[in-house]
Each structure stands twice: as structure tokens, then as C-alpha cells.
Design a protein around this motif. Structure first.
Motif, PDB file in Angstrom:
ATOM      1  N   GLY A   1     -32.509  -2.281 -47.819  1.00 19.11           N
ATOM      2  CA  GLY A   1     -31.072  -2.292 -47.544  1.00 19.11           C
ATOM      3  C   GLY A   1     -30.355  -3.422 -48.246  1.00 19.11           C
ATOM      4  O   GLY A   1     -29.293  -3.224 -48.858  1.00 19.11           O
ATOM      5  N   ALA A   2     -30.924  -4.627 -48.169  1.00 11.88           N
ATOM      6  CA  ALA A   2     -30.303  -5.776 -48.826  1.00 11.88           C
ATOM      7  C   ALA A   2     -30.261  -5.576 -50.343  1.00 11.88           C
ATOM      8  O   ALA A   2     -29.267  -5.926 -50.999  1.00 11.88           O
ATOM      9  N   GLY A   3     -31.331  -5.007 -50.889  1.00 12.44           N
ATOM     10  CA  GLY A   3     -31.361  -4.770 -52.333  1.00 12.44           C
ATOM     11  C   GLY A   3     -30.309  -3.765 -52.767  1.00 12.44           C
ATOM     12  O   GLY A   3     -29.668  -3.943 -53.812  1.00 12.44           O
ATOM     13  N   LEU A   4     -30.111  -2.714 -51.967  1.00 12.16           N
ATOM     14  CA  LEU A   4     -29.085  -1.728 -52.298  1.00 12.16           C
ATOM     15  C   LEU A   4     -27.682  -2.314 -52.161  1.00 12.16           C
ATOM     16  O   LEU A   4     -26.784  -2.001 -52.949  1.00 12.16           O
ATOM     17  N   GLY A   5     -27.489  -3.170 -51.169  1.00 11.93           N
ATOM     18  CA  GLY A   5     -26.210  -3.880 -51.048  1.00 11.93           C
ATOM     19  C   GLY A   5     -25.945  -4.754 -52.256  1.00 11.93           C
ATOM     20  O   GLY A   5     -24.816  -4.807 -52.774  1.00 11.93           O
ATOM     21  N   SER A   6     -26.989  -5.427 -52.738  1.00 13.55           N
ATOM     22  CA  SER A   6     -26.860  -6.267 -53.928  1.00 13.55           C
ATOM     23  C   SER A   6     -26.578  -5.421 -55.166  1.00 13.55           C
ATOM     24  O   SER A   6     -25.775  -5.800 -56.034  1.00 13.55           O
ATOM     25  N   LEU A   7     -27.236  -4.250 -55.257  1.00 14.05           N
ATOM     26  CA  LEU A   7     -27.001  -3.351 -56.380  1.00 14.05           C
ATOM     27  C   LEU A   7     -25.551  -2.874 -56.413  1.00 14.05           C
ATOM     28  O   LEU A   7     -24.911  -2.861 -57.477  1.00 14.05           O
ATOM     29  N   CYS A   8     -25.001  -2.517 -55.252  1.00 17.95           N
ATOM     30  CA  CYS A   8     -23.592  -2.109 -55.181  1.00 17.95           C
ATOM     31  C   CYS A   8     -22.670  -3.245 -55.598  1.00 17.95           C
ATOM     32  O   CYS A   8     -21.665  -3.032 -56.288  1.00 17.95           O
ATOM     33  N   ALA A   9     -23.008  -4.462 -55.180  1.00 17.01           N
ATOM     34  CA  ALA A   9     -22.194  -5.623 -55.550  1.00 17.01           C
ATOM     35  C   ALA A   9     -22.211  -5.846 -57.063  1.00 17.01           C
ATOM     36  O   ALA A   9     -21.189  -6.194 -57.665  1.00 17.01           O
ATOM     37  N   ASN A  10     -23.374  -5.637 -57.670  1.00 19.31           N
ATOM     38  CA  ASN A  10     -23.474  -5.785 -59.123  1.00 19.31           C
ATOM     39  C   ASN A  10     -22.639  -4.735 -59.854  1.00 19.31           C
ATOM     40  O   ASN A  10     -21.947  -5.032 -60.826  1.00 19.31           O
ATOM     41  N   VAL A  11     -22.703  -3.500 -59.365  1.00 19.75           N
ATOM     42  CA  VAL A  11     -21.964  -2.408 -60.013  1.00 19.75           C
ATOM     43  C   VAL A  11     -20.459  -2.629 -59.905  1.00 19.75           C
ATOM     44  O   VAL A  11     -19.705  -2.426 -60.869  1.00 19.75           O
ATOM     45  N   LEU A  12     -19.997  -3.066 -58.736  1.00 17.16           N
ATOM     46  CA  LEU A  12     -18.563  -3.253 -58.501  1.00 17.16           C
ATOM     47  C   LEU A  12     -18.048  -4.610 -58.981  1.00 17.16           C
ATOM     48  O   LEU A  12     -16.835  -4.850 -58.971  1.00 17.16           O
ATOM     49  N   LYS A  13     -18.985  -5.509 -59.358  1.00 20.24           N
ATOM     50  CA  LYS A  13     -18.627  -6.838 -59.867  1.00 20.24           C
ATOM     51  C   LYS A  13     -17.697  -7.583 -58.888  1.00 20.24           C
ATOM     52  O   LYS A  13     -16.636  -8.084 -59.274  1.00 20.24           O
ATOM     53  N   VAL A  14     -18.111  -7.647 -57.641  1.00 16.85           N
ATOM     54  CA  VAL A  14     -17.309  -8.322 -56.610  1.00 16.85           C
ATOM     55  C   VAL A  14     -17.557  -9.830 -56.658  1.00 16.85           C
ATOM     56  O   VAL A  14     -18.487 -10.303 -57.319  1.00 16.85           O
ATOM     57  N   ASP A  15     -16.724 -10.586 -55.940  1.00 12.53           N
ATOM     58  CA  ASP A  15     -16.919 -12.026 -55.894  1.00 12.53           C
ATOM     59  C   ASP A  15     -18.023 -12.370 -54.904  1.00 12.53           C
ATOM     60  O   ASP A  15     -18.593 -11.503 -54.230  1.00 12.53           O
ATOM     61  N   ASP A  16     -18.332 -13.670 -54.793  1.00 11.76           N
ATOM     62  CA  ASP A  16     -19.466 -14.110 -53.987  1.00 11.76           C
ATOM     63  C   ASP A  16     -19.292 -13.788 -52.502  1.00 11.76           C
ATOM     64  O   ASP A  16     -20.261 -13.448 -51.819  1.00 11.76           O
ATOM     65  N   ILE A  17     -18.070 -13.902 -51.996  1.00 15.87           N
ATOM     66  CA  ILE A  17     -17.835 -13.654 -50.571  1.00 15.87           C
ATOM     67  C   ILE A  17     -18.108 -12.190 -50.224  1.00 15.87           C
ATOM     68  O   ILE A  17     -18.800 -11.876 -49.238  1.00 15.87           O
ATOM     69  N   ASP A  18     -17.595 -11.274 -51.047  1.00 18.22           N
ATOM     70  CA  ASP A  18     -17.826  -9.857 -50.810  1.00 18.22           C
ATOM     71  C   ASP A  18     -19.286  -9.477 -51.059  1.00 18.22           C
ATOM     72  O   ASP A  18     -19.836  -8.603 -50.379  1.00 18.22           O
ATOM     73  N   ARG A  19     -19.906 -10.128 -52.030  1.00 15.14           N
ATOM     74  CA  ARG A  19     -21.323  -9.864 -52.301  1.00 15.14           C
ATOM     75  C   ARG A  19     -22.160 -10.179 -51.065  1.00 15.14           C
ATOM     76  O   ARG A  19     -23.028  -9.389 -50.669  1.00 15.14           O
ATOM     77  N   ARG A  20     -21.890 -11.302 -50.465  1.00 17.25           N
ATOM     78  CA  ARG A  20     -22.655 -11.700 -49.271  1.00 17.25           C
ATOM     79  C   ARG A  20     -22.511 -10.663 -48.163  1.00 17.25           C
ATOM     80  O   ARG A  20     -23.476 -10.293 -47.493  1.00 17.25           O
ATOM     81  N   LYS A  21     -21.287 -10.181 -47.968  1.00 14.56           N
ATOM     82  CA  LYS A  21     -21.054  -9.174 -46.937  1.00 14.56           C
ATOM     83  C   LYS A  21     -21.789  -7.876 -47.251  1.00 14.56           C
ATOM     84  O   LYS A  21     -22.365  -7.239 -46.355  1.00 14.56           O
ATOM     85  N   MET A  22     -21.789  -7.487 -48.507  1.00 19.05           N
ATOM     86  CA  MET A  22     -22.419  -6.217 -48.882  1.00 19.05           C
ATOM     87  C   MET A  22     -23.931  -6.286 -48.736  1.00 19.05           C
ATOM     88  O   MET A  22     -24.569  -5.335 -48.270  1.00 19.05           O
ATOM     89  N   VAL A  23     -24.513  -7.413 -49.129  1.00 19.32           N
ATOM     90  CA  VAL A  23     -25.960  -7.593 -48.951  1.00 19.32           C
ATOM     91  C   VAL A  23     -26.306  -7.591 -47.463  1.00 19.32           C
ATOM     92  O   VAL A  23     -27.291  -6.980 -47.030  1.00 19.32           O
TER      93      VAL A  23
END
Length: 440
Positions: free
Chosen positions: A122-144
Motif C-alpha cells: 500500500g505504501a509503495g503504491l501511494g508513493s508511485l501515485c505521488a511520483n506520477v502526479l509530481k506532488v509536493d512533500d506534504i501531499d506525498r506523505r499523505k498519499m504514502v
């Protein structure tokens, strides 16, 4: 009234509902596939009664892979540290590289759980989505963190408890309220996907009526202390055993060979019931079926040996087994309903070893019903306090001290935290000793 403010808030809520739904959907599919594969492997293994004789081979192979192939394995502790310290930026592959190790260990009967790989997926898929969407660090943390929580929800079969577990696991004494909405949405979505794909979960609503005239509440309070002491000892013993095995100057795969042979010997001496996930015995204890009073001690021994030697698999399912069987034994000892205390022990030991009293209490609601939940919550909090300023997850941060009797460094990970007994506490202990010596 500023309409623009309301519109921006609406867009923010909508954004996280959409993102969390996507992450939960992806995690539900991926984690369900892993869970069904693990269950299939275990079912096929159970067709052959002598498969546990291969434990030495599986431990040897798992340690060999860990040493030479899977060096960049991302464990739960590493994920917690990444979320806490690095905005969820995960080094290495987002796919849990030790899935094969978990399959080897559980398929041959090692005493471990399956939760950690699901959380990693789950965390890896959240990180993958963050990479694809190129979000900032705050949103990345939430997605992971959304994926992290969704993975636990798939395993527990309890979406609210799974979401809170992932959040509460990060730091003792802190709840991230800004992550509650996406975590809940992701966890509920993942749970619904898992259910739709045929992943089955354990539910046993208790027909529970507290009998206060029979001293039930006193037994409950003492039970919470009992479960907390078990949690305290489990944390210490697992850590000490792992450190001891690490100091033995023997090639790591050979340690696996010897450890697997020891586990085979224990299974022949006692029972195969303490190998693998042990779901039948655990569920039987919660249903009120007869369980030997020392079952939790044997499961603890099998688990300590498995985790210290193989370092693969999760600790959560064994802790639930230990809690349920310890609760059954406690209920038998105090003359109370064994099924009730098995359910209470099920969540209380988890609350103590992982420092998650709130999510463990919610888990009691979702699995056992609302009538027993308030009493389970009391036991969970006592167990949480009695387990001390320590955790099985060393990357957890400690932001509160569980007792003013200790001076503790707050704001650090458990592996970096030190504590000392306050001078006032020492003087009180000396005073009690003097009183006791005079009475003698």
C-alpha cells in the motif's frame, strides 16, 4: 461569509476523496492478491502433514536471499521512518522484496504474520501515485500514509481500525487529524475491494452482558495488567533474542538451518498448532473452545524463534494469537467467560506491543461488537501503559511518557530513546522497602 473559502475547502476535500479512493482501490487489488496467494500456499502446504520438516530449508533459503539478493528490503520500521522523517520518500523498490521470504516461512509453518507486506504494498503504491502526479512533500506523505493504512485494513478486515492503526503507529501520543479523511477513504475502499474479491475476514460479535455483581470490572482491570505484562515481556524477549542471534559468529544461512531444526523439534515435542498463522486455534479461543492454559507461552516461544532467526514476516498475527489464548487462560483462571476475555486479550496485547490503544479499541468494536468494546478499551489502555516506554516498532516516535516516574527523551524514535528513574520515584521505592522490612 466568504464563498471562496468554502469553495477552496470543498475542492480540498474532493481532491483527497479522489486520490484516496484511487490509492485504496489499487491497494485493495494488490494486497488481496497477496493475501489470497499466501492463503493458497498455506492451504496447499497443509495437504502434506510433513511439510514443516522443510523449515530448516526455508529458513536457510530465506536468510540466504536476505544476505545476498534482498539487501534493500523495505520493512515496516523503514516505512515508519520514511513517513516520519522523509515525507514518505521510499528508497528502493516499492514492491516488498521479501514477499518470497514470507511465502517460504509461512508456507512451511514459521510462526509469523502476513500484515507487513500488505502495508508495504500500500505504501509503495501511494508513493508511485505521488511520483506520477509530481506532488509536493506534504501531499506525498499523505498519499504514502493512505496506502499504508489501506494495507492494514485489508488484513484486519476492519477499515476504521486499519486506518487508525497506520496513523497511530507513527508516533506514541500523536494523531494526525489532517490525514484522517484520506486514510479512512483509502481504507474503506481497500476493504470493499478485498471483500468483493472474496477475501474472508473473522468476525465474532459477542453476546456480552457485564456482571458487575460478580466483580467483573475488577477482573477486567487485573486482566489489563496481565496483558500489559505479556506485551512488555514480548517486546523485551523478541529484541533480546534478535540481538543474541546477531552476535553468534556463524554464517547467517546456517543460523537459519539450525533455527528451523529447533522449530521442527518444538513442533514434534508440543504440537503443530503453534506453527504458521494459527488461525484455527486463535478463533477457537474466541469462540470459547477449550485451549490449553499454556498455549500463549508456546506460541510466544515459536514466534520469538521464528522472528529472531528468519527476520521475515509480521508480528501482528502472532500477537493476536498470543492475546486471544492468554485471555482464554486468564478467563479460566479467574472463573470468567473465556470467550469474552479471549476477545479482550486479542486486542489488548496488540495495544501494548505496538502502542496503539485507540485503533485496538476500534478493532474490538468492528470484530466483536459494541457491547464488549468499552471494556476492551479499558483493558487496551492499561496494557498500553503497562508495556512501558518501548515498542516492537523501533522507528516509532515517543512524544509522551507513560509515567511521570521516568525521565524520558521525547520526540525521538524508540531506538534512540533513553529513560531513567526519577530520584523521587527511587525515594518512594526505598520508603516502601523500609516499611516492608519493619513488618517482617
Amino acid at each position: 461569509m466568504d464563498i471562496r473559502e468554502e469553495f477552496l475547502l470543498f475542492l480540498s476535500v474532493l481532491k483527497w476523496i479522489v486520490l484516496a479512493t484511487i490509492i485504496g482501490w489499487m491497494t485493495g487489488f494488490a494486497a488481496s492478491g497477496f493475501i489470497k496467494l499466501i492463503h493458497y500456499i498455506i492451504e496447499q502446504s497443509n495437504e502434506y502433514e510433513s511439510v514443516f520438516y522443510l523449515l530448516s530449508v526455508s529458513f536457510f533459503t530465506a536468510n540466504l536471499l536476505s544476505q545476498f539478493v534482498l539487501k534493500r528490503h523495505l520493512g515496516t520500521d523503514a516505512l515508519i521512518a520514511a513517513i516520519n522523517n522523509n515525507h514518505g520518500r521510499i528508497e528502493g523498490s516499492f514492491v516488498p522484496t521479501k514477499i518470497i521470504n514470507v511465502m517460504l516461512i509461512l508456507g512451511t509453518g514459521g510462526s509469523a504474520g502476513k500484515e507487513s507486506p500488505c502495508a508495504q504494498i500500500g505504501a509503495g503504491l501511494g508513493s508511485l501515485c505521488a511520483n506520477v502526479l509530481k506532488v509536493d512533500d506534504i501531499d506525498r506523505r499523505k498519499m504514502v500514509l493512505c496506502g499504508f493504512c489501506a494495507g492494514f485494513a485489508c488484513v484486519f478486515g476492519a477499515p476504521l481500525a486499519g486506518a487508525l492503526f497506520g496513523i497511530e503507529l507513527l508516533a506514541v501520543g500523536v494523531i494526525l487529524y489532517d490525514v484522517l479523511l484520506p486514510a479512512f477513504v483509502a481504507s474503506i475502499t481497500a476493504y470493499q475491494v478485498s471483500s468483493g474479491l472474496g477475501v474472508t475476514f473473522f468476525y465474532y460479535p459477542l453476546h456480552f452482558v457485564p456482571a458487575f455483581e460478580e466483580g467483573f470490572f475488577v477482573r477486567l482491570l487485573l486482566g489489563g495488567v496481565f496483558f500489559g505484562v505479556i506485551a512488555f515481556l514480548l517486546i523485551r524477549l523478541i529484541k533480546q533474542a534478535t540481538e543474541l542471534v546477531g552476535t553468534i559468529p556463524v554464517w547467517r544461512p546456517l543460523k537459519g538451518l539450525v533455527g528451523g531444526a529447533l522449530l521442527v523439534g518444538l513442533a514434534l515435542l508440543f504440537s503443530r498448532d503453534y506453527l504458521g498463522l494459527g488461525l484455527n486455534l486463535m478463533e477457537g479461543a474466541i469462540r470459547g473452545e477449550a485451549v490449553v492454559p499454556y498455549a500463549f507461552l508456546l506460541k510466544a516461544l515459536f514466534t520469538i524463534l521464528t522472528l529472531s532467526i528468519s527476520r521475515s514476516g509480521s508480528v501482528i498475527t502472532p500477537m493476536l494469537f498470543i492475546g486471544a489464548t492468554a485471555g482464554s487462560a486468564y478467563g479460566q483462571f479467574v472463573g470468567a467467560d473465556q470467550s469474552t476475555f479471549a476477545a479482550i486479550g486479542f486486542v489488548s496485547v496488540l495495544a501494548g506491543v505496538a502502542n496503539v490503544p485507540i485503533s485496538a479499541s476500534i478493532l474490538a468494536v468492528e470484530l466483536f461488537g459494541a457491547t464488549v468494546a468499552p471494556y476492551a478499551a479499558v483493558s487496551c489502555v492499561i496494557s498500553f501503559l503497562m508495556s512501558g516506554n518501548q515498542s516492537l516498532y523501533t522507528a516509532q516516535r515517543l512524544t509522551i511518557s507513560k509515567s511521570r516516574a521516568f525521565d524520558v527523551e521525547l520526540g525521538k524514535e524508540f531506538k534512540e530513546t533513553t529513560q531513567t528513574i526519577r530520584p523521587v520515584t527511587l525515594s518512594v521505592i526505598r520508603w516502601f522497602r523500609q516499611i516492608l522490612s519493619r513488618k517482617r
